[in-house]
Motif scaffolding. Structure first.
Motif, PDB file in Angstrom:
ATOM      1  N   LEU A   1      -0.979  10.575   9.907  1.00  0.00           N
ATOM      2  CA  LEU A   1      -1.100   9.316  10.319  1.00  0.00           C
ATOM      3  C   LEU A   1      -0.305   9.008  11.487  1.00  0.00           C
ATOM      4  N   THR A   2       0.616   9.691  11.681  1.00  0.00           N
ATOM      5  CA  THR A   2       1.596   9.508  13.156  1.00  0.00           C
ATOM      6  C   THR A   2       0.694  10.199  14.341  1.00  0.00           C
ATOM      7  N   ARG A   3      -0.082  11.122  14.218  1.00  0.00           N
ATOM      8  CA  ARG A   3      -0.864  11.735  15.136  1.00  0.00           C
ATOM      9  C   ARG A   3      -1.981  11.011  15.425  1.00  0.00           C
ATOM     10  N   GLU A   4      -2.589  10.338  14.450  1.00  0.00           N
ATOM     11  CA  GLU A   4      -3.786   9.398  14.644  1.00  0.00           C
ATOM     12  C   GLU A   4      -3.406   8.177  15.256  1.00  0.00           C
ATOM     13  N   ARG A   5      -2.093   7.445  15.174  1.00  0.00           N
ATOM     14  CA  ARG A   5      -1.685   6.421  15.719  1.00  0.00           C
ATOM     15  C   ARG A   5      -1.370   6.765  17.184  1.00  0.00           C
ATOM     16  N   LEU A   6      -0.760   7.842  17.476  1.00  0.00           N
ATOM     17  CA  LEU A   6      -0.356   8.308  18.908  1.00  0.00           C
ATOM     18  C   LEU A   6      -1.738   8.686  19.549  1.00  0.00           C
ATOM     19  N   ARG A   7      -2.866   9.066  19.131  1.00  0.00           N
ATOM     20  CA  ARG A   7      -4.173   9.355  19.456  1.00  0.00           C
ATOM     21  C   ARG A   7      -4.818   7.968  19.910  1.00  0.00           C
ATOM     22  N   ARG A   8      -4.912   7.058  18.912  1.00  0.00           N
ATOM     23  CA  ARG A   8      -5.262   5.894  19.210  1.00  0.00           C
ATOM     24  C   ARG A   8      -4.795   5.063  20.448  1.00  0.00           C
ATOM     25  N   PHE A   9      -3.308   5.099  20.465  1.00  0.00           N
ATOM     26  CA  PHE A   9      -2.253   4.581  21.413  1.00  0.00           C
ATOM     27  C   PHE A   9      -2.839   5.087  22.848  1.00  0.00           C
ATOM     28  N   ALA A  10      -2.769   6.441  22.722  1.00  0.00           N
ATOM     29  CA  ALA A  10      -3.173   7.249  24.072  1.00  0.00           C
ATOM     30  C   ALA A  10      -4.599   6.917  24.651  1.00  0.00           C
ATOM     31  N   LEU A  11      -5.724   6.744  23.804  1.00  0.00           N
ATOM     32  CA  LEU A  11      -7.036   6.899  24.325  1.00  0.00           C
ATOM     33  C   LEU A  11      -7.146   5.803  25.476  1.00  0.00           C
ATOM     34  N   PRO A  12      -6.755   4.523  25.494  1.00  0.00           N
ATOM     35  CA  PRO A  12      -6.978   3.621  26.325  1.00  0.00           C
ATOM     36  C   PRO A  12      -5.986   3.761  27.763  1.00  0.00           C
ATOM     37  N   ILE A  13      -5.087   4.321  27.723  1.00  0.00           N
ATOM     38  CA  ILE A  13      -4.267   4.859  28.821  1.00  0.00           C
ATOM     39  C   ILE A  13      -4.435   6.147  29.249  1.00  0.00           C
ATOM     40  N   LEU A  14      -5.439   6.923  28.814  1.00  0.00           N
ATOM     41  CA  LEU A  14      -5.732   8.354  29.335  1.00  0.00           C
ATOM     42  C   LEU A  14      -6.354   8.018  30.515  1.00  0.00           C
TER      43      LEU A  14
ATOM     44  N   ILE B   1       0.754  -0.989  -0.013  1.00  0.00           N
ATOM     45  CA  ILE B   1      -0.070   0.010   0.138  1.00  0.00           C
ATOM     46  C   ILE B   1       0.898   1.478  -0.179  1.00  0.00           C
ATOM     47  N   VAL B   2       0.774   2.136  -1.143  1.00  0.00           N
ATOM     48  CA  VAL B   2       1.611   3.082  -1.291  1.00  0.00           C
ATOM     49  C   VAL B   2       0.860   4.193  -1.776  1.00  0.00           C
ATOM     50  N   TYR B   3       1.036   5.565  -0.941  1.00  0.00           N
ATOM     51  CA  TYR B   3       0.694   6.646  -1.379  1.00  0.00           C
ATOM     52  C   TYR B   3       1.666   7.339  -2.158  1.00  0.00           C
ATOM     53  N   ILE B   4       1.226   7.853  -3.346  1.00  0.00           N
ATOM     54  CA  ILE B   4       2.470   8.719  -4.378  1.00  0.00           C
ATOM     55  C   ILE B   4       2.029  10.252  -4.475  1.00  0.00           C
ATOM     56  N   GLY B   5       2.763  11.009  -4.131  1.00  0.00           N
ATOM     57  CA  GLY B   5       2.349  12.596  -4.471  1.00  0.00           C
ATOM     58  C   GLY B   5       3.377  13.352  -4.309  1.00  0.00           C
ATOM     59  N   THR B   6       3.189  14.491  -3.983  1.00  0.00           N
ATOM     60  CA  THR B   6       4.348  15.659  -3.723  1.00  0.00           C
ATOM     61  C   THR B   6       4.854  15.645  -2.491  1.00  0.00           C
ATOM     62  N   PRO B   7       6.163  15.998  -2.316  1.00  0.00           N
ATOM     63  CA  PRO B   7       6.842  15.734  -1.189  1.00  0.00           C
ATOM     64  C   PRO B   7       6.131  16.399   0.113  1.00  0.00           C
ATOM     65  N   ALA B   8       5.486  17.418  -0.365  1.00  0.00           N
ATOM     66  CA  ALA B   8       4.712  18.219   1.009  1.00  0.00           C
ATOM     67  C   ALA B   8       3.657  17.473   1.472  1.00  0.00           C
ATOM     68  N   ALA B   9       2.782  16.676   0.232  1.00  0.00           N
ATOM     69  CA  ALA B   9       1.677  16.132   0.631  1.00  0.00           C
ATOM     70  C   ALA B   9       2.035  14.752   1.471  1.00  0.00           C
ATOM     71  N   VAL B  10       3.362  14.133   0.849  1.00  0.00           N
ATOM     72  CA  VAL B  10       3.563  12.834   1.709  1.00  0.00           C
ATOM     73  C   VAL B  10       3.998  13.187   2.906  1.00  0.00           C
ATOM     74  N   GLY B  11       4.836  14.210   3.448  1.00  0.00           N
ATOM     75  CA  GLY B  11       5.181  14.733   4.497  1.00  0.00           C
ATOM     76  C   GLY B  11       3.868  15.209   5.504  1.00  0.00           C
ATOM     77  N   GLY B  12       2.691  15.619   4.932  1.00  0.00           N
ATOM     78  CA  GLY B  12       1.618  16.049   5.566  1.00  0.00           C
ATOM     79  C   GLY B  12       0.839  14.906   5.921  1.00  0.00           C
ATOM     80  N   LEU B  13       0.916  13.704   5.209  1.00  0.00           N
ATOM     81  CA  LEU B  13       0.110  12.643   5.276  1.00  0.00           C
ATOM     82  C   LEU B  13       0.915  11.723   6.365  1.00  0.00           C
ATOM     83  N   ARG B  14       2.074  11.795   6.395  1.00  0.00           N
ATOM     84  CA  ARG B  14       2.988  11.070   7.390  1.00  0.00           C
ATOM     85  C   ARG B  14       2.497  11.705   8.524  1.00  0.00           C
TER      86      ARG B  14
END
Length: 200
Positions: free
Chosen positions: A177-190, A161-174
């Protein structure tokens, strides 16, 4: 869906719609999810392409803003409107390597970004349901797809699974997605963290 939710596209081209499952999911998550009004009033332009007319049902005609039938290469070449995102899900392996490379290059002139999913190890598959286009013709790697622009590879056991785009778009997406993973990780331990803080 996580990628699409992070990108929040206002126009999407779904190539090789098949059952239309991604069209349904995009309508749900981009148009309905988190809202309490306007059910069934679509604001995202969601177009689809299907090479095999026998796959098209009334569901497709409801879900997609425009549904084109025919060879995606010919359809995309004629499109006048540019899309925020093109979905190329479980389709690339049905092209030869040369056809796939040529089509991806053209697609990236018509869309700001392309989300590709293809089996890491496509099985031996020939015509199915009377559809010769179901034949597997190629296998792709992340390195091969990285030649088409900035890429973000998402972890998955079965699919590349690969997203192809501009460097800015790829950086923003990365980052999104990192923020969302951190949020999901944090929710159970809040709740635990709140209790610890209160005790102090």
């Amino acid at each position: 869906i996580s990628v699409v939710m992070a990108l929040q596209p206002r126009s999407v081209l779904d190539i090789g719609v098949g059952f239309g499952k991604y069209g349904v999911l995009l309508r749900e998550y981009l148009e309905v999810w988190g809202k309490t009004s306007g059910y069934g009033k679509f604001s995202v332009r969601l177009d689809g392409i299907e090479v095999f007319p026998e796959y098209v049902t009334p569901l497709h005609k409801f879900i997609y803003s425009h549904l084109y039938t025919g060879d995606a290469r010919k359809v995309v070449a004629r499109l006048k409107e540019r899309d925020d995102l093109a979905l190329f899900i479980d389709v690339l392996e049905h092209f030869t390597l040369r056809e796939g490379e040529d089509f991806l290059r053209m697609l990236l002139t018509k869309a700001d970004g392309v989300l590709v999913s293809t089996p890491k190890y496509p099985g031996d598959q020939h015509a199915a349901f009377g559809n010769i286009h179901e034949t597997h013709r190629s296998r792709w790697t992340a390195e091969m797809l990285s030649r088409f622009g900035a890429t973000l590879v998402l972890p998955d056991r079965e699919s590349l699974i690969v997203y192809i785009g501009t460097p800015a778009a790829v950086g923003g997406l990365r980052r999104a997605l990192t923020r969302e993973r951190l949020r999901r990780f944090a929710l159970p331990i809040l709740p635990l963290l709140r209790r610890i803080i209160r005790r102090r």
